[in-house]
Scaffold this motif. Structure first.
Motif, PDB file in Angstrom:
ATOM      1  N   ASN A  73      48.308  79.471  43.646  1.00  0.00           N
ATOM      2  CA  ASN A  73      49.224  78.427  44.856  1.00  0.00           C
ATOM      3  C   ASN A  73      48.443  77.389  44.822  1.00  0.00           C
ATOM      4  OD1 ASN A  73      51.651  80.682  44.764  1.00  0.00           O
ATOM      5  ND2 ASN A  73      50.880  80.744  46.967  1.00  0.00           N
ATOM      6  N   GLY A  74      47.743  77.262  43.864  1.00  0.00           N
ATOM      7  CA  GLY A  74      47.213  75.505  43.623  1.00  0.00           C
ATOM      8  C   GLY A  74      45.100  75.910  44.461  1.00  0.00           C
ATOM      9  N   VAL A  75      45.189  76.743  45.155  1.00  0.00           N
ATOM     10  CA  VAL A  75      44.203  77.322  46.132  1.00  0.00           C
ATOM     11  C   VAL A  75      43.231  78.051  45.484  1.00  0.00           C
ATOM     12  CG1 VAL A  75      43.453  77.326  48.352  1.00  0.00           C
ATOM     13  CG2 VAL A  75      45.366  76.160  47.946  1.00  0.00           C
ATOM     14  N   THR A  76      41.905  77.285  45.890  1.00  0.00           N
ATOM     15  CA  THR A  76      40.491  78.463  45.123  1.00  0.00           C
ATOM     16  C   THR A  76      41.000  79.591  46.599  1.00  0.00           C
ATOM     17  OG1 THR A  76      39.084  77.766  46.593  1.00  0.00           O
ATOM     18  CG2 THR A  76      39.531  77.064  44.067  1.00  0.00           C
ATOM     19  N   THR A  77      40.292  80.877  45.622  1.00  0.00           N
ATOM     20  CA  THR A  77      41.104  82.207  46.736  1.00  0.00           C
ATOM     21  C   THR A  77      39.451  82.961  46.922  1.00  0.00           C
ATOM     22  OG1 THR A  77      40.511  83.814  44.579  1.00  0.00           O
ATOM     23  CG2 THR A  77      42.853  83.305  45.723  1.00  0.00           C
ATOM     24  N   GLY A  78      38.612  82.212  46.838  1.00  0.00           N
ATOM     25  CA  GLY A  78      37.231  82.439  47.402  1.00  0.00           C
ATOM     26  C   GLY A  78      36.666  83.806  45.668  1.00  0.00           C
ATOM     27  N   THR A  79      37.454  84.487  44.950  1.00  0.00           N
ATOM     28  CA  THR A  79      37.292  85.148  43.956  1.00  0.00           C
ATOM     29  C   THR A  79      36.582  84.391  42.783  1.00  0.00           C
ATOM     30  OG1 THR A  79      39.504  85.343  43.358  1.00  0.00           O
ATOM     31  CG2 THR A  79      38.393  86.458  44.809  1.00  0.00           C
ATOM     32  N   PRO A  80      36.130  84.977  41.488  1.00  0.00           N
ATOM     33  CA  PRO A  80      35.181  84.800  40.034  1.00  0.00           C
ATOM     34  C   PRO A  80      36.540  83.842  39.401  1.00  0.00           C
ATOM     35  CG  PRO A  80      35.351  87.442  40.498  1.00  0.00           C
ATOM     36  CD  PRO A  80      35.625  86.705  41.694  1.00  0.00           C
ATOM     37  N   ILE A  81      36.658  82.727  39.554  1.00  0.00           N
ATOM     38  CA  ILE A  81      37.088  81.909  38.724  1.00  0.00           C
ATOM     39  C   ILE A  81      37.025  81.872  36.847  1.00  0.00           C
ATOM     40  CG2 ILE A  81      38.417  79.243  38.354  1.00  0.00           C
ATOM     41  CD1 ILE A  81      37.170  78.706  41.178  1.00  0.00           C
ATOM     42  N   ALA A  82      37.991  82.149  36.660  1.00  0.00           N
ATOM     43  CA  ALA A  82      37.826  82.551  34.594  1.00  0.00           C
ATOM     44  C   ALA A  82      38.300  81.065  33.586  1.00  0.00           C
ATOM     45  CB  ALA A  82      37.821  83.586  34.216  1.00  0.00           C
ATOM     46  N   LEU A  83      37.726  80.271  32.864  1.00  0.00           N
ATOM     47  CA  LEU A  83      37.939  79.456  32.946  1.00  0.00           C
ATOM     48  C   LEU A  83      38.280  79.803  31.024  1.00  0.00           C
ATOM     49  CD1 LEU A  83      35.700  76.808  34.609  1.00  0.00           C
ATOM     50  CD2 LEU A  83      38.728  77.356  35.230  1.00  0.00           C
ATOM     51  N   LEU A  84      38.965  79.309  29.756  1.00  0.00           N
ATOM     52  CA  LEU A  84      38.951  79.546  29.160  1.00  0.00           C
ATOM     53  C   LEU A  84      39.247  78.068  28.265  1.00  0.00           C
ATOM     54  CD1 LEU A  84      38.768  81.717  26.801  1.00  0.00           C
ATOM     55  CD2 LEU A  84      41.325  81.960  27.010  1.00  0.00           C
ATOM     56  N   ILE A  85      38.551  78.248  26.744  1.00  0.00           N
ATOM     57  CA  ILE A  85      38.783  76.882  26.031  1.00  0.00           C
ATOM     58  C   ILE A  85      39.055  77.667  24.992  1.00  0.00           C
ATOM     59  CG2 ILE A  85      37.822  74.481  24.931  1.00  0.00           C
ATOM     60  CD1 ILE A  85      36.629  74.309  27.671  1.00  0.00           C
ATOM     61  N   ARG A  86      40.009  77.352  24.154  1.00  0.00           N
ATOM     62  CA  ARG A  86      40.569  77.775  22.949  1.00  0.00           C
ATOM     63  C   ARG A  86      39.461  77.291  21.567  1.00  0.00           C
ATOM     64  NH1 ARG A  86      43.269  82.685  23.271  1.00  0.00           N
ATOM     65  NH2 ARG A  86      44.154  82.639  25.640  1.00  0.00           N
ATOM     66  N   ASN A  87      38.408  77.811  20.492  1.00  0.00           N
ATOM     67  CA  ASN A  87      38.372  76.563  19.417  1.00  0.00           C
ATOM     68  C   ASN A  87      39.185  76.935  18.490  1.00  0.00           C
ATOM     69  OD1 ASN A  87      36.119  76.419  20.022  1.00  0.00           O
ATOM     70  ND2 ASN A  87      35.409  78.642  19.112  1.00  0.00           N
TER      71      ASN A  87
END
Length: 354
Positions: A73-87
């Motif tokens: 809901n647009g707020v960090t939860t304190g758990t791991p944030i996984a970020l992906l950038i496709r080539n």
């Protein structure tokens, strides 16, 4: 291969290869409750992405970030944030002629001898393409630092090759392709880069980064000194060959009466220390300078050897930055932010202070 994670409480693990399907990172330890969406991250990635001017690599990557976890809901939860950038614009065939040979000055040689295998496509794991996930993680760190401590971080190019760039204003940095704080010198920089690109060669650069409003007390004595950790992460940026903090090498010629920053009831009278004493922040601006070497992938023919240790002549084709320092500014800002948030969280945990 180890050595792909950075930080203790704010830990960033980077993954991917230049010509793989995607690159990204996992950010573990971001405090919960901070508003965050992809636009907060995308704005920083857009500053770093390739193809933004004729002076950088023409690889056309949108660098669109996907948040896979850690935000609800647009707020960090304190758990791991996984970020992906496709080539989406890799051209692996451009590297077929160097699959068996080593580029002088490149990590090809050391990777092959250490691991016995390497990915020659765009440099594989040693590519500066892997700085994009660092910028994404740094965007999260920058947002938290600003909202929690009002810390701002700004970097700029202060030298391109032998051309010194006199500082005028931070307002100009994002208004030209060189992240130059001086607009008057931009035509000279453009002419220099046009000639360099025509000749198929490359050049180095000097980048300055300043962190303002850093509170007193970040950093640890001896082994986890703030300045040591800053130097450590900055040397992790591709092509960085030197890091100086405060007066840096100039302190060699200074007397103790000149170098030691005098203190008054109103604060310090100078900042030769670069905002750090004994590995702990003083509350002054943290000033760091980086020397970035010329790009190793160039069209100029160079002598080298192949995997059989036979003499060969190497010429690199494909799309490369003739000066990797040009796009280093947002990367350096992000790296500074990652170290500062990690130490801020340690400070808060040890001393019980916000």
């Amino acid at each position: 291969m180890s050595g792909n994670s950075l930080g203790k409480l704010f830990c960033v693990t980077n993954f991917g290869e230049s010509h793989g399907p995607a690159i990204g990172c996992v950010v573990d330890g971001c405090p919960p409750g901070m508003k965050l969406d992809h636009l907060d991250i995308q704005s920083e990635l857009d500053r770093r992405k390739p193809g933004t001017s004729r002076h950088v690599t023409q690889r056309q990557e949108k660098d669109e970030v996907e948040i896979l976890s850690g935000v609800y809901n647009g707020v960090t939860t304190g758990t791991p944030i996984a970020l992906l950038i496709r080539n989406i614009d890799a051209r692996s065939k451009d590297y077929s002629n160097i699959a068996e040979a080593f580029r002088p000055g490149h990590a090809d040689y050391s990777y092959w001898h250490k691991y016995g295998v390497r990915d020659p496509r765009g440099g594989g794991r040693s590519s500066a393409r892997l700085t994009a996930p660092t910028v994404a993680a740094g965007a999260i760190a920058k947002k938290w630092l600003f909202e929690t401590y009002n810390i701002s971080i700004s970097a700029y190019m202060s030298q391109l090759g032998k051309i010194s760039i006199p500082f005028i204003s931070y307002d100009y940095i994002d208004k030209n392709p060189f992240f130059s704080p001086n607009m008057e010198i931009v035509p000279e920089l453009e002419n220099y880069m046009d000639l360099l690109r025509k000749n198929g060669d490359s050049i180095g650069a000097r980048i300055e980064v300043v962190a303002n409003n850093v509170p007193v007390g970040l950093g640890e004595p001896i082994y986890d000194r703030l300045d040591a950790d800053i130097a450590h992460i900055m040397m992790g940026l591709n092509a960085v060959k030197a890091v100086s903090i405060g007066s840096g090498f100039d302190c060699i010629g200074q007397l103790g009466s000149e170098h030691g920053d005098e203190i008054t009831p109103g604060g310090f009278k100078s900042n030769n220390s670069g905002g750090i004493l004994g590995g702990i922040s003083t509350g002054q601006p943290i000033n760091v300078s980086l020397a970035i070497k010329p790009t190793s992938s160039i069209r100029v023919e160079r002598n080298s050897v192949n995997k059989n240790n036979e003499a060969v002549v190497v010429q690199t084709f494909g799309r490369h930055d003739p000066c990797v320092g040009i796009r280093a500014v947002p990367i350096v800002e992000s790296m500074m932010a990652i170290i500062l948030i990690d130490h801020a969280l340690r400070y808060r945990g040890q001393c019980g202070i916000k």
